[in-house]
Enzyme design. Structure first.
Site, PDB file in Angstrom:
ATOM      1  N   ASP A  35       0.829  -1.209   0.000  1.00  0.00           N
ATOM      2  CA  ASP A  35       0.000   0.000   0.000  1.00  0.00           C
ATOM      3  C   ASP A  35       0.866   1.262   0.000  1.00  0.00           C
ATOM      4  OD1 ASP A  35      -2.150  -1.574   0.048  1.00  0.00           O
ATOM      5  OD2 ASP A  35      -2.803  -1.068   2.095  1.00  0.00           O
ATOM      6  N   GLU A  37       3.882   1.662  -1.110  1.00  0.00           N
ATOM      7  CA  GLU A  37       4.540   1.890  -2.404  1.00  0.00           C
ATOM      8  C   GLU A  37       3.542   2.464  -3.409  1.00  0.00           C
ATOM      9  OE1 GLU A  37       7.772  -1.742  -2.394  1.00  0.00           O
ATOM     10  OE2 GLU A  37       5.674  -2.184  -2.796  1.00  0.00           O
ATOM     11  N   TYR A  38       2.328   1.874  -3.383  1.00  0.00           N
ATOM     12  CA  TYR A  38       1.275   2.337  -4.279  1.00  0.00           C
ATOM     13  C   TYR A  38       0.997   3.822  -4.029  1.00  0.00           C
ATOM     14  CZ  TYR A  38      -3.385   2.757  -6.351  1.00  0.00           C
ATOM     15  OH  TYR A  38      -4.460   3.174  -7.086  1.00  0.00           O
ATOM     16  N   ASP A  39       0.825   4.156  -2.740  1.00  0.00           N
ATOM     17  CA  ASP A  39       0.519   5.547  -2.382  1.00  0.00           C
ATOM     18  C   ASP A  39       1.617   6.487  -2.878  1.00  0.00           C
ATOM     19  OD1 ASP A  39      -1.744   4.670  -1.140  1.00  0.00           O
ATOM     20  OD2 ASP A  39      -0.877   4.658   0.876  1.00  0.00           O
ATOM     21  N   SER A 102     -12.790   7.061  -3.681  1.00  0.00           N
ATOM     22  CA  SER A 102     -11.655   6.635  -2.875  1.00  0.00           C
ATOM     23  C   SER A 102     -11.286   7.788  -1.945  1.00  0.00           C
ATOM     24  CB  SER A 102     -10.507   6.296  -3.814  1.00  0.00           C
ATOM     25  OG  SER A 102      -9.451   5.786  -3.058  1.00  0.00           O
ATOM     26  N   LEU A 103     -10.198   7.667  -1.237  1.00  0.00           N
ATOM     27  CA  LEU A 103      -9.812   8.725  -0.301  1.00  0.00           C
ATOM     28  C   LEU A 103      -8.379   9.158  -0.564  1.00  0.00           C
ATOM     29  CD1 LEU A 103     -11.129   7.223   3.062  1.00  0.00           C
ATOM     30  CD2 LEU A 103     -12.070   9.206   1.875  1.00  0.00           C
ATOM     31  N   GLU A 136     -13.175   7.926  12.129  1.00  0.00           N
ATOM     32  CA  GLU A 136     -13.544   6.505  12.113  1.00  0.00           C
ATOM     33  C   GLU A 136     -12.287   5.685  11.843  1.00  0.00           C
ATOM     34  OE1 GLU A 136     -16.393   6.118   8.973  1.00  0.00           O
ATOM     35  OE2 GLU A 136     -17.604   7.768   9.755  1.00  0.00           O
ATOM     36  N   LYS A 138     -10.097   3.094   9.821  1.00  0.00           N
ATOM     37  CA  LYS A 138     -10.064   2.704   8.404  1.00  0.00           C
ATOM     38  C   LYS A 138      -9.862   1.198   8.329  1.00  0.00           C
ATOM     39  CE  LYS A 138      -8.138   4.015   3.973  1.00  0.00           C
ATOM     40  NZ  LYS A 138      -7.932   2.680   3.452  1.00  0.00           N
ATOM     41  N   ASP A 140      -9.342  -2.410   6.972  1.00  0.00           N
ATOM     42  CA  ASP A 140      -8.617  -2.907   5.810  1.00  0.00           C
ATOM     43  C   ASP A 140      -9.325  -4.129   5.247  1.00  0.00           C
ATOM     44  OD1 ASP A 140      -6.708  -3.000   3.903  1.00  0.00           O
ATOM     45  OD2 ASP A 140      -5.136  -3.823   5.182  1.00  0.00           O
ATOM     46  N   GLU A 197     -17.542  -1.787   4.599  1.00  0.00           N
ATOM     47  CA  GLU A 197     -16.382  -2.646   4.390  1.00  0.00           C
ATOM     48  C   GLU A 197     -16.689  -4.073   4.822  1.00  0.00           C
ATOM     49  OE1 GLU A 197     -14.160  -0.628   3.177  1.00  0.00           O
ATOM     50  OE2 GLU A 197     -12.247  -1.690   3.208  1.00  0.00           O
ATOM     51  N   TYR A 249     -20.396   2.640   6.800  1.00  0.00           N
ATOM     52  CA  TYR A 249     -19.951   3.972   7.202  1.00  0.00           C
ATOM     53  C   TYR A 249     -20.280   5.089   6.228  1.00  0.00           C
ATOM     54  CZ  TYR A 249     -16.204   2.002   4.369  1.00  0.00           C
ATOM     55  OH  TYR A 249     -15.514   1.378   3.375  1.00  0.00           O
ATOM     56  N   LYS A 313     -13.668  12.657   8.555  1.00  0.00           N
ATOM     57  CA  LYS A 313     -14.702  13.201   7.661  1.00  0.00           C
ATOM     58  C   LYS A 313     -15.282  14.469   8.256  1.00  0.00           C
ATOM     59  CE  LYS A 313     -15.904   8.484   6.419  1.00  0.00           C
ATOM     60  NZ  LYS A 313     -16.834   7.372   6.528  1.00  0.00           N
ATOM     61  N   LYS A 337      -2.963   7.474   7.238  1.00  0.00           N
ATOM     62  CA  LYS A 337      -2.458   6.099   7.169  1.00  0.00           C
ATOM     63  C   LYS A 337      -1.355   5.862   8.193  1.00  0.00           C
ATOM     64  CE  LYS A 337      -4.116   4.039   3.238  1.00  0.00           C
ATOM     65  NZ  LYS A 337      -3.197   3.645   2.205  1.00  0.00           N
ATOM     66  N   CYS A 431      32.055 -24.540   6.621  1.00  0.00           N
ATOM     67  CA  CYS A 431      31.741 -23.406   7.492  1.00  0.00           C
ATOM     68  C   CYS A 431      32.304 -22.120   6.870  1.00  0.00           C
ATOM     69  CB  CYS A 431      32.343 -23.621   8.872  1.00  0.00           C
ATOM     70  SG  CYS A 431      32.178 -22.157   9.919  1.00  0.00           S
ATOM     71  N   CYS A 434      35.351 -21.005   9.426  1.00  0.00           N
ATOM     72  CA  CYS A 434      36.591 -21.756   9.669  1.00  0.00           C
ATOM     73  C   CYS A 434      36.868 -22.828   8.612  1.00  0.00           C
ATOM     74  CB  CYS A 434      36.553 -22.386  11.058  1.00  0.00           C
ATOM     75  SG  CYS A 434      35.333 -23.708  11.182  1.00  0.00           S
ATOM     76  N   CYS A 449      28.389 -26.338  12.025  1.00  0.00           N
ATOM     77  CA  CYS A 449      29.838 -26.403  11.924  1.00  0.00           C
ATOM     78  C   CYS A 449      30.284 -27.219  13.141  1.00  0.00           C
ATOM     79  CB  CYS A 449      30.438 -25.000  11.980  1.00  0.00           C
ATOM     80  SG  CYS A 449      32.210 -25.030  12.301  1.00  0.00           S
ATOM     81  N   CYS A 454      35.854 -23.186  16.208  1.00  0.00           N
ATOM     82  CA  CYS A 454      35.485 -22.225  15.158  1.00  0.00           C
ATOM     83  C   CYS A 454      35.379 -20.838  15.787  1.00  0.00           C
ATOM     84  CB  CYS A 454      34.159 -22.631  14.532  1.00  0.00           C
ATOM     85  SG  CYS A 454      33.464 -21.371  13.453  1.00  0.00           S
TER      86      CYS A 454
HETATM   87  S1  IVH Z   1     -15.248   6.525   3.545  1.00  0.00           S
HETATM   88  C1  IVH Z   1     -16.243   8.974   0.052  1.00  0.00           C
HETATM   89  N1  IVH Z   1     -14.787   5.292   5.812  1.00  0.00           N
HETATM   90  O1  IVH Z   1     -10.953   2.927   2.502  1.00  0.00           O
HETATM   91  C2  IVH Z   1     -15.802   8.207   1.238  1.00  0.00           C
HETATM   92  N2  IVH Z   1     -13.794   4.425   3.845  1.00  0.00           N
HETATM   93  O2  IVH Z   1      -8.917   4.186   0.819  1.00  0.00           O
HETATM   94  C3  IVH Z   1     -15.493   6.834   0.909  1.00  0.00           C
HETATM   95  N3  IVH Z   1     -12.486   2.389   4.204  1.00  0.00           N
HETATM   96  O3  IVH Z   1     -12.774   2.872  -0.454  1.00  0.00           O
HETATM   97  C4  IVH Z   1     -14.906   6.013   1.921  1.00  0.00           C
HETATM   98  N4  IVH Z   1     -12.825   2.226   6.358  1.00  0.00           N
HETATM   99  O4  IVH Z   1     -13.025   0.864   1.165  1.00  0.00           O
HETATM  100  C5  IVH Z   1     -14.541   5.309   4.496  1.00  0.00           C
HETATM  101  N5  IVH Z   1     -14.498   4.275   7.870  1.00  0.00           N
HETATM  102  C6  IVH Z   1     -14.270   4.312   6.570  1.00  0.00           C
HETATM  103  C7  IVH Z   1     -13.476   3.335   5.932  1.00  0.00           C
HETATM  104  C8  IVH Z   1     -13.255   3.424   4.561  1.00  0.00           C
HETATM  105  C9  IVH Z   1     -12.259   1.672   5.312  1.00  0.00           C
HETATM  106  C10 IVH Z   1     -11.971   2.043   2.873  1.00  0.00           C
HETATM  107  C11 IVH Z   1     -12.992   2.109   1.786  1.00  0.00           C
HETATM  108  C12 IVH Z   1     -12.472   3.139   0.858  1.00  0.00           C
HETATM  109  C13 IVH Z   1     -11.014   3.078   1.114  1.00  0.00           C
HETATM  110  C14 IVH Z   1     -10.301   4.326   0.674  1.00  0.00           C
END
Ligand code: IVH
Length: 703
Positions: A35, A37-39, A102-103, A136, A138, A140, A197, A249, A313, A337, A431, A434, A449, A454
């Site tokens: 994650d 690396e992706y970010d 997404s966020l 809240e 997050k 996974d 989720e 959520y 949020k 994160k 070894c 030695c 060994c 040794c």
């Molecule tokens: S809100 C527009 N709340 O995280 C808001 N997302 O990296 C949309 N996720 O796609 C998401 N816990 O799959 C929200 N409490 C939470 C979350 C949450 C996990 C996930 C969700 C989202 C991803 C974004």
């Protein structure tokens, strides 16, 4: 190439990698990037796109969420991930009523502040304004959108590319905590997309993997993969057997709803019988938000599911609407994160270390990488069989993990990243230190060994002898020992007691003051308790606990060295392997000589007649932290061990008690976060009975 051409090339490269990563993550459930690396790649792409708006493209992965859904399945072609077998095959497409967003991510408080500043600007608010937020966890897992019409569940779908997902209704209907009907009809909109989720608990993940291991030997790498594999099954019965959980959520498309705040949304969901997370906090201003973020960085350990951060949020829907969104993410929410505990890196080479028993341990030398905030550059590979089992090769990309305070380990090899140039590991036939031919006894996984002389073995054995849990000779570092051995000043552990000022002063970085202190420390180590000496001898299979048991049973070194293997094995908690190992050790002439020499040079361990191991603390583990006033920490640990309990240095879910003295720090915090019982020193003394009843020998040692 001009700098601009370079940037253009990098941009294309990033778009390709991120596009592939999305597809692997969202479609195949076989991510090939961590994650973090992706970010980092997405960030880099965004920065490039910001610098060059002329290169913007609607098809850039920065404008998309996830990958397009898979709607076809070619019979006979299996997905690459072994975990996805049976999964992700021909689920019907579902167009979401409102896109699933997404966020954006933040990794520091200053990034949170920058996010808030941007909102202030857009909303025309003063910088000092306290915005109301909802924090809240997050979770996974995998996001899901469930359409309820007139309170009845009609369809469930995955996120897919954010616009179109896959129909997983049949599978979602098997998840026990998801209601097929919302429980109160008043106030329920005629049509609402409820989003949240789906995930697996750690306990369930372990159960599934144990059963897979038994049947096929192939297991899921983490909870998220297991949840994905369990959810996208062709056969809903398999999903039903997996005990998936859900937490909701957010909302997608909705008709006529009077709810106007995120906090109200969560409350409504709860009233409708939808599972929501109780670990939520309404915070006024970023200072409160950052306290919540900090609190959960430690408290996340107490959860039975994975979280990778906190979602913050803006509470008011009115403000949310004003803020709107940028391409794929809302401006009114952000994900803070936590540093990843599983990270990908490369195996640069595999070194072989030689331990004090001669065991050859292969160690992966990794491209240094931050795992949970700590730089990791080595991971043990245990032994030859373990390398074969995991098929770790030099040049491989591997996933490394730090769990709690445990040494980093290689979790899995990313075989998809192989170029073909990777090299298999071959255990050396000699070894590496030695050059003696190594041996691997039949039925044993360890290669050794066999040369007692040794240098690596000697060095390790000497370091062990002086270590804190053994003879506890403070001030003798590994460099000193290396020099003493290489110059022939010491040849065995008894020679430590023949060191004098002249010999010590010749060592590098050794002054008169240090040497004087060292000589005192050596002197006072002569009367350490017997169990410490037994442990210091480095007998295979004899750790500090079994050394304590042997000391209290046999009382004197003389009794122990004369005990037969049969007598040893009769001691409670001493197994046959330990018994044989002790008997063999004392039977070897060079060991008998060493023991005689130790006695000759004045080592006179405190004997253990008074100490009887009882088992009233059997199965209980203790961690001592802070300054104890009535007992020394070591003494307290000894009491625990003498009662059959365990004393450990780190707190985990399995710790029975944490005994907190003055100025206890992070261990106390961790205990509180994990809900481990915390005792004061007095509570501990109450628990073990009266201090007066502590065996005499232990009292002596405390002085
Ligand atoms: S809100 C527009 N709340 O995280 C808001 N997302 O990296 C949309 N996720 O796609 C998401 N816990 O799959 C929200 N409490 C939470 C979350 C949450 C996990 C996930 C969700 C989202 C991803 C974004």
């Amino acid at each position: 190439m001009t700098p601009e051409q370079h940037e253009r090339e990098r941009l294309n490269e990033l778009r390709t990698i991120i596009g592939r990563a999305n597809s692997a993550y969202y479609v195949d459930d076989a991510p090939f990037l961590a994650d973090s690396e992706y970010d980092a790649l997405v960030r880099e792409l965004r920065q490039l796109e910001q610098r060059h708006p002329e290169w913007d493209s609607v098809s850039s992965p920065s404008n998309q969420v996830g990958a397009p859904p898979v709607v076809t399945f070619v019979e006979g072609i299996q997905p690459t991930s072994s975990h996805s077998t049976q999964a992700s095959q021909a689920f019907a497409p579902v167009v979401h009523g409102a896109p699933m967003l997404s966020l954006d991510n933040a990794f520091s408080l200053s990034e949170l502040t920058a996010w808030e500043q941007r909102m202030f600007r857009i909303l025309g608010l003063n910088s000092g304004t306290n915005i109301e937020y909802v924090c809240e966890l997050k979770i996974d897992g995998l996001s899901v959108s469930i359409l309820y019409e007139d309170g009845a569940l009609v369809r469930a779908s995955t996120r897919g590319d954010g616009t179109t997902g896959e129909d997983i209704t049949a599978n979602v209907l098997t998840i026990k905590s998801i209601p097929h009907r919302l429980s109160r009809y008043e106030g329920i909109p005629s049509r609402i997309e409820i989003r949240g989720e789906i995930f697996l608990s750690h306990q369930e993940f372990a159960r599934i993997n144990a059963s897979l291991e038994e049947r096929s030997g192939r297991t899921f790498a983490n909870c998220r993969n297991a949840a994905a594999g369990s959810l996208r099954q062709k056969d809903p019965e398999v999903t039903a057997s997996r005990n998936l959980h859900a937490l909701f959520y957010t909302v997608g498309e909705v008709s006529n709803w009077s709810v106007s705040q995120q906090s109200m949304l969560l409350q409504q969901y709860h009233e409708w019988g939808l599972p929501t997370n109780s670990h939520v906090k309404r915070c006024v201003g970023l200072a409160e938000v950052s306290r919540f973020v900090e609190e959960w960085e430690t408290r996340k350990e107490e959860l039975d599911y994975d979280i990778d951060g906190v979602v913050i949020k803006v509470d008011s829907f009115h403000l949310q609407n004003e803020l709107g969104q940028v391409s794929r993410a809302p401006r009114w929410a952000i994900a803070y994160k936590y540093p990843a505990l599983q990270v990908r890196t490369k195996v640069e080479r595999i070194d072989v270390q030689v331990g004090r028993t001669g065991a050859l341990t292969p160690v992966a030398i990794l491209t240094p990488v931050a795992v949970g905030g700590v730089i990791v550059s080595r991971a043990t590979l245990h032994n030859e069989d373990e390398i074969r089992r995991r098929d770790v090769r030099v040049g491989d990309t591997v996933v490394v993990q730090r769990a709690g305070e445990v040494i980093p380990e290689v979790v899995e090899v990313v075989t998809a990243d192989r170029s073909g140039a990777e090299c298999e590991f071959i255990m050396p036939s000699h070894c590496p230190i030695c050059s003696t031919p190594v041996v691997r006894a039949s039925g044993e996984a360890v290669t050794r060994c066999p040369n007692h002389a040794c240098p690596a073995r000697q060095q390790q054995a000497m370091e062990h002898f002086v270590s804190r849990g053994a003879m506890d000779i403070e001030g003798l570092g590994s460099r000193h020992i290396e020099q003493l051995l290489s110059t022939g000043t010491i040849r065995d552990a008894a020679d430590f007691y023949l060191l004098d000022m002249e010999k010590l002063i010749s060592l590098d970085r050794m002054g008169e003051k240090l040497a004087t202190r060292l000589l005192q420390n050596i002197q006072s180590s002569k009367t350490r308790p017997l169990r410490k000496l037994i442990f210091a001898l480095g007998i295979r299979h004899i750790g500090d606990r079994s050394a304590s048991i042997l000391a209290s049973h046999f009382g004197t070194l003389e009794n122990l060295r004369n005990a037969t293997s049969k007598e040893l094995a009769e001691v409670h908690e001493i197994g046959q392997a330990m018994a044989d190992s002790v008997a063999v050790w004392f039977n070897e002439p060079r060991h008998r000589e060493l023991v005689d020499k130790l006695i000759r040079v004045g080592v006179k361990p405190q004997e253990s007649t008074a100490l009887q191991i009882t088992t009233d603390l059997a199965g209980k583990s203790f961690v001592f932290t802070g300054t104890l006033t009535k007992l020394k920490r070591e003494q307290a640990e000894d009491i625990v061990r003498s009662r059959g309990g365990r004393a450990s240095g780190s707190v985990s879910r399995n710790t029975s008690f944490v005994v907190a003295g003055d100025a206890a720090g992070s261990k106390l915090e961790k205990a509180q976060a994990l809900g481990v019982t915390v005792l004061t020193e007095d509570d501990f003394l109450d628990l073990i009975g009266d201090f007066q009843n502590v065996p005499e020998q232990l009292q002596l040692e405390a002085e």
